[in-house]
Scaffold this active site. Structure first.
Site, short mmCIF file in Angstrom:
data_model
loop_
_atom_site.label_atom_id
_atom_site.label_comp_id
_atom_site.label_asym_id
_atom_site.label_seq_id
_atom_site.Cartn_x
_atom_site.Cartn_y
_atom_site.Cartn_z
N ARG A 65 0.86 -1.18 0.00
CA ARG A 65 0.00 0.00 0.00
C ARG A 65 0.90 1.23 0.00
O ARG A 65 2.00 1.22 0.55
CB ARG A 65 -0.91 0.01 1.23
N GLU A 93 -2.99 8.41 -3.65
CA GLU A 93 -3.45 7.55 -4.73
C GLU A 93 -4.91 7.85 -5.02
O GLU A 93 -5.72 7.88 -4.09
CB GLU A 93 -3.28 6.08 -4.33
N HIS A 132 -2.01 0.77 -9.78
CA HIS A 132 -2.56 -0.20 -8.82
C HIS A 132 -3.24 -1.36 -9.55
O HIS A 132 -4.37 -1.74 -9.22
CB HIS A 132 -3.56 0.50 -7.88
#
Length: 317
Positions: free
Chosen positions: A230, A259, A278
């Protein structure tokens, strides 16, 4: 046994594909795909298993025979855990579904760095025939932080490349496929010897900001960082500073903080940084693998009842 597939697909995909995979895996069971909210409310009343990306407290109130919700994500923080427990409904997750493809992503990222592919692509755009500096994975040390399903898949796929792997996990006594498995207190010792560091750990209070200025300073100047965990596991400002000042060799980031990464963010401009949106976990085989997890658990229940041990249990049914 009736198994209800709820309407939402994974990452915008069609949940009907998931229902089809379950029918192939469990041909002797009643697999129902609810396509509307009203169908969900009607069909859940007599379903023994429901599966999908999420389930609401309202649906749980209507579920008279439900024993298990099979989540379609590895994470479960978005689910009504208290409501599941109060209704006596067990929970499993999709841990492991992403492992093979993320393992491939990491190997590809490391090869791209050591073989200079990014620089070669830029030279190709300029039609420039010049040698590209390269190194090798063979003989190097790669540290993988987190030895869950994804971390183990990374280590296993690195084995043919003749690298020394160090796995870091919260409970090192659990071991793993890495050549050496150590605890978080050995992080800096591992970083100091690593040509590459792969982050595959969950985001927790302990891992938030795990890789900051001190850790990046410990890494060798030619080493690379790959983050498939993450974004907040890495201090973004510290990473920017380290790469701008050549304190590490580069990074591949499938996740970022913030993000999505804003278009004006300076990370986009660094030639030593590879960024993907991602999607390291994306795979056309997602539902096939998820159906195998659910199918295996249903088979176990059919043979031994709801008291048997199931795979990927978060809440016991």
């Amino acid at each position: 046994m009736k198994i209800l597939v709820l309407r939402e697909g994974v990452h915008g995909t069609n949940a009907s594909d998931y229902a089809a995979e379950l029918r192939d895996r469990l041909p002797d069971h009643d697999i129902v795909h609810a396509r509307t909210p009203s169908e969900e409310r009607a069909e859940i009343t007599d379903a023994a298993v429901a599966t999908g990306t999420e389930i609401t407290a309202d649906l749980l109130d209507r579920a008279e025979e439900l024993r298990l919700f099979a989540g379609a994500y590895a994470g479960h923080g978005h689910l009504p855990l208290n409501a599941l427990e109060s209704h006596g409904v067990g929970l499993t997750n999709a841990a492991g579904v992403h492992a093979p493809n993320i393992g491939e992503y990491v190997v590809g990222a490391l090869l791209s760095h050591v073989r200079g592919f990014q620089q070669a692509y830029r030279q190709q755009d300029r039609r420039e025939w010049q040698p590209v500096p390269v190194t090798e994975l063979a003989g190097s040390t790669v540290t993988v932080v987190g030895l869950g399903n994804i971390g183990q898949a990374v280590v296993e796929r690195l084995d043919p490349f003749d690298v020394e792997t160090v796995g870091i996990r919260a409970s090192p006594d659990l071991g793993g496929p890495a050549d050496t498995v150590v605890g978080p207190d050995s992080l800096h010792d591992a970083l100091a010897e690593s040509a590459a560091v792969v982050l595959a750990c969950p985001l927790t209070d302990a891992t938030r900001g795990l890789i900051g200025d001190d850790e990046l300073t410990t890494m060798p100047t030619e080493s690379v960082l790959v983050n498939v965990a993450r974004g907040p596991v890495v201090d973004t400002d510290a990473l920017l500073d380290a790469i701008r000042n050549d304190r590490i060799g580069g990074a591949t980031l499938d996740v970022t903080d913030p993000e999505p990464l804003p278009p004006e963010h300076p990370l986009w401009t660094l030639s030593a940084v590879q960024i993907t949106p991602h999607n390291a976990g994306s795979t056309p085989r997602y539902y096939e693998r998820l159906a195998e997890i659910v199918g295996t658990n249903v088979d176990c229940v059919e043979r031994g009842g709801w008291g048997v041990d199931l795979d990927n249990v978060v809440i016991e049914p």
